[in-house]
Design a protein around this motif. Structure first.
Motif, mmCIF file in Angstrom:
data_model
loop_
_atom_site.group_PDB
_atom_site.id
_atom_site.type_symbol
_atom_site.label_atom_id
_atom_site.label_comp_id
_atom_site.label_asym_id
_atom_site.label_seq_id
_atom_site.Cartn_x
_atom_site.Cartn_y
_atom_site.Cartn_z
ATOM 1 N N CYS A 177 0.785 -1.249 -0.050
ATOM 2 C CA CYS A 177 0.083 0.080 0.219
ATOM 3 C C CYS A 177 0.867 1.175 0.136
ATOM 4 C CB CYS A 177 -0.831 0.003 1.239
ATOM 5 S SG CYS A 177 -1.941 1.385 1.427
ATOM 6 N N ASP B 36 -4.468 6.005 -1.649
ATOM 7 C CA ASP B 36 -3.821 4.903 -1.375
ATOM 8 C C ASP B 36 -3.698 4.000 -2.898
ATOM 9 O OD1 ASP B 36 -3.061 5.473 0.956
ATOM 10 O OD2 ASP B 36 -4.316 4.064 2.218
ATOM 11 N N ILE B 37 -2.349 3.282 -3.156
ATOM 12 C CA ILE B 37 -2.318 2.501 -4.203
ATOM 13 C C ILE B 37 -2.002 1.289 -3.617
ATOM 14 C CG2 ILE B 37 -1.161 2.203 -6.467
ATOM 15 C CD1 ILE B 37 -0.286 5.222 -6.253
ATOM 16 N N TYR C 79 -1.475 -2.922 -4.414
ATOM 17 C CA TYR C 79 -1.243 -4.200 -5.408
ATOM 18 C C TYR C 79 -0.560 -5.286 -4.550
ATOM 19 C CZ TYR C 79 3.342 -1.930 -5.009
ATOM 20 O OH TYR C 79 4.746 -1.553 -4.395
ATOM 21 N N VAL D 239 2.292 -0.126 -11.707
ATOM 22 C CA VAL D 239 2.150 0.691 -10.362
ATOM 23 C C VAL D 239 2.895 2.177 -10.733
ATOM 24 C CG1 VAL D 239 2.710 1.006 -8.079
ATOM 25 C CG2 VAL D 239 2.009 -1.228 -8.873
ATOM 26 N N VAL E 281 0.536 4.357 -12.645
ATOM 27 C CA VAL E 281 -0.638 4.930 -11.967
ATOM 28 C C VAL E 281 0.165 6.114 -11.101
ATOM 29 C CG1 VAL E 281 -2.042 4.477 -10.018
ATOM 30 C CG2 VAL E 281 -1.725 2.766 -11.665
ATOM 31 N N GLU E 282 1.176 5.896 -10.623
ATOM 32 C CA GLU E 282 1.923 7.155 -9.844
ATOM 33 C C GLU E 282 2.251 8.205 -10.774
ATOM 34 O OE1 GLU E 282 4.336 5.228 -5.950
ATOM 35 O OE2 GLU E 282 5.324 4.621 -8.127
ATOM 36 N N SER F 194 -13.006 9.718 -5.395
ATOM 37 C CA SER F 194 -12.356 8.866 -6.396
ATOM 38 C C SER F 194 -12.811 9.354 -8.003
ATOM 39 C CB SER F 194 -12.474 7.237 -6.015
ATOM 40 O OG SER F 194 -13.757 6.960 -6.113
ATOM 41 N N VAL G 188 -4.518 -3.251 -9.966
ATOM 42 C CA VAL G 188 -4.353 -2.227 -8.912
ATOM 43 C C VAL G 188 -5.520 -1.672 -8.491
ATOM 44 C CG1 VAL G 188 -3.175 -0.145 -8.450
ATOM 45 C CG2 VAL G 188 -1.861 -1.958 -9.947
ATOM 46 N N VAL H 266 -7.038 1.522 -6.141
ATOM 47 C CA VAL H 266 -6.617 3.009 -5.905
ATOM 48 C C VAL H 266 -7.803 3.432 -5.035
ATOM 49 C CG1 VAL H 266 -6.666 5.365 -6.477
ATOM 50 C CG2 VAL H 266 -5.513 3.352 -7.921
ATOM 51 N N CYS I 46 -9.211 6.569 -2.241
ATOM 52 C CA CYS I 46 -9.153 8.037 -2.055
ATOM 53 C C CYS I 46 -9.891 8.186 -0.686
ATOM 54 C CB CYS I 46 -9.983 8.609 -3.079
ATOM 55 S SG CYS I 46 -9.956 10.488 -2.797
#
Length: 515
Positions: free
Chosen positions: A187, A201-202, A204, A214, A217-218, A232, A268, A270, A272
């Motif tokens: 996380c 939070d991401i 996986y 990942v 996504v970042e 979100s 993944v 995500v 919020c």
């Protein structure tokens, strides 16, 4: 407008830089002055001075947001226990206690600047300053009030958990952790929003997610600057590549078990803060027509229900257009008794069939929207009773034919059978395009509409994966993903993870796959 926006960003940047210049000192009076300067004109920020130590010689002050502190139960809180501990020690022991966290507090952290202390207080914790010490301290407290875990009112299932996500991102992460108790579940937390500083939070599974996903996504989260992320849905809109597409390119869910299943597929999730909806990526069209209990029920029941959903999804946007194409241009394909029934039903109707269909479709869409906005049971009542009353009144007034009322009602039922509301909304929009094309060119317009939609779906991708997997690109997994599409094969045959997972971790079931 852009000048004001840039000016606002520069002013905020200057303010942040100004806060950064307020260095922490060992003089507590200077720290109090700096802290009060940052939170001037903030009546909800409480700053309380106190004296601790065995001889009450240690000057301290505590800062917190009014509703986040434990209030009358402060003596039983972490901060209360911490101050009680400090009341019984000598001044010379304070430094050792603070350096080594001898009070054994969880989430106890040293803060080195006033800016950092001011920002950390906004997470809902207590900030504590001690005279003669160059750091401030973050002490855990009850945090912001938030809605607790509740039963979800969408994504209903017959079998399985009905627990849904809450508004707190920490609770949502814990709900996933409770179901997926693996050290490989990672996380990553990032802050998003220039002024809101919302937690994102991401999540996986380290050994399942493909390399680069990942990081993508970042990188996407870092690619834009926004004041505040209230839900979100904001992240979802910025993450979609084809923003003009009516189809959602990211999956959303309120169910922790759905999020866990997605993580185990190499995808993944995500989360919020302040949002009970998780984003799952990448996704395919097939994922929107699955439900959580598809894997809890037996093969025959799950396959039959999924087949109904696929048929309902197709009919939800094609039925009205097909009706107009056939009755206006190609009546020869209908049996004579059915043509006569349509003719008799339309006797006395003053409007063309296109106006009839559009009038009823818009009425049902209006009823649906009104039912969502009205509170509680009143919303359900207006959707059912309002539809019956308006439909019957329109028929009695000879404004529309009974056939059109039945057709529109059946189309609405088909859209309700689609598990994902966002995916169903796509078909609700496309339905009107199909209606107009069919009313203009008949059956040829109907076919052109279908062809355009299929071509768009064939070109659409989600994070680089074909949107129509496994109906296209099935060779990527040797056709194994097709076993979990329209027909769900027995679980003993679903031994392979979907295309999203790493190839060396594709097997999820060990045993005889040919049983």
């Amino acid at each position: 407008m852009y000048g004001h926006t840039i000016s606002g960003i520069l002013n905020l940047t200057g303010f942040i830089g100004y806060i950064g210049e307020l260095k922490m000192t060992t003089n507590i009076d200077e720290n109090i002055k700096s802290f009060r300067q940052i939170y001037s004109d903030c009546s909800d920020i409480k700053i309380q001075e106190m004296y601790l130590g065995r001889d009450a010689s240690i000057k301290c002050f505590v800062a917190y947001i009014e509703v986040t502190c434990a209030g009358s139960g402060i003596n039983n809180s972490a901060f209360g226990r911490f101050t009680s501990y400090l009341e019984g020690i000598d001044r010379d022991q304070v430094k050792e206690v603070l350096d080594k966290n001898q009070a054994a507090l969880s989430e106890f952290a040293h803060l080195h600047t006033v800016r950092e202390a001011a920002q950390m207080m906004l997470t809902g914790d207590v900030i504590f300053f001690v005279d003669g010490y160059p750091d401030a301290f973050k002490l855990p407290d009850k945090g912001y009030p938030a809605m607790s875990i509740q039963e979800i009112d969408s994504e209903k299932v017959i079998r399985g958990s009905n627990e849904g996500f809450a508004d707190s991102i920490k609770i949502n992460t814990a709900l996933i952790r409770r179901r997926l108790r693996s050290t490989r579940l990672k996380c990553k937390e990032v802050k998003k929003g220039l002024r809101g500083h919302s937690n994102v939070d991401i999540l996986y599974v380290r050994d399942l997610v493909k390399p680069g996903l990942v990081e993508d996504v970042e990188r996407n989260l870092d690619s834009y600057v926004i004041d505040h992320v209230g839900d979100s849905g904001v992240i979802e809109q910025f993450a979609e590549v084809k923003w003009y597409s009516p189809f959602p390119q990211l999956q959303t869910t309120k169910r922790p078990d759905v999020a866990v299943n997605a993580l185990l597929e190499g995808r993944v999730v995500v989360l919020c803060d302040n949002s009970p909806i998780a984003i799952i990526l990448p996704t395919t069209m097939n994922n929107f027509l699955k439900t959580a209990d598809d894997y809890y029920n037996r093969t025959i029941a799950a396959s039959f229900a999924r087949l109904i959903r696929y048929v309902a999804a197709f009919m939800s946007f094609t039925l009205p257009g097909l009706y107009l194409a056939v009755t206006n241009f190609h009546t020869q394909i209908l049996p004579t008794p059915l043509i006569l029934a349509f003719y008799e039903a339309r006797l006395g109707c003053p409007f063309p069939q296109l106006i009839e269909v559009l009038m009823m479709e818009l009425s049902f869409e209006l009823l649906r929207e009104a039912g969502i906005r009205l509170p509680g049971a009143m919303g359900n009542t207006i959707g059912i009773v309002g539809g019956l009353i308006i439909g019957q009144a329109a028929v009695d007034a000879n404004l529309v034919s009974p056939i059109v009322v039945i057709l529109v009602a059946f189309t609405a039922l088909c859209s309700f059978a689609i598990p994902s509301e966002e995916f169903a909304f796509s078909f609700r929009i496309l339905k009107f395009a199909v209606i107009m094309m069919s009313a203009w060119l008949g059956y040829f317009g109907f076919l052109i509409s279908l062809m355009v939609i299929l071509l768009h779906l064939a070109k659409l991708k989600s994070c680089g994966y074909p949107y129509m997997m496994p109906f296209v690109g099935s060779e990527l997994t040797g056709g194994e993903d097709e076993k979990d599409s329209i027909i769900r094969f027995p679980l003993r045959r679903l031994w392979r993870r979907p295309v999203f997972a790493r190839e060396n971790e594709c097997r999820k079931l060990k045993g005889n796959k040919d049983d």
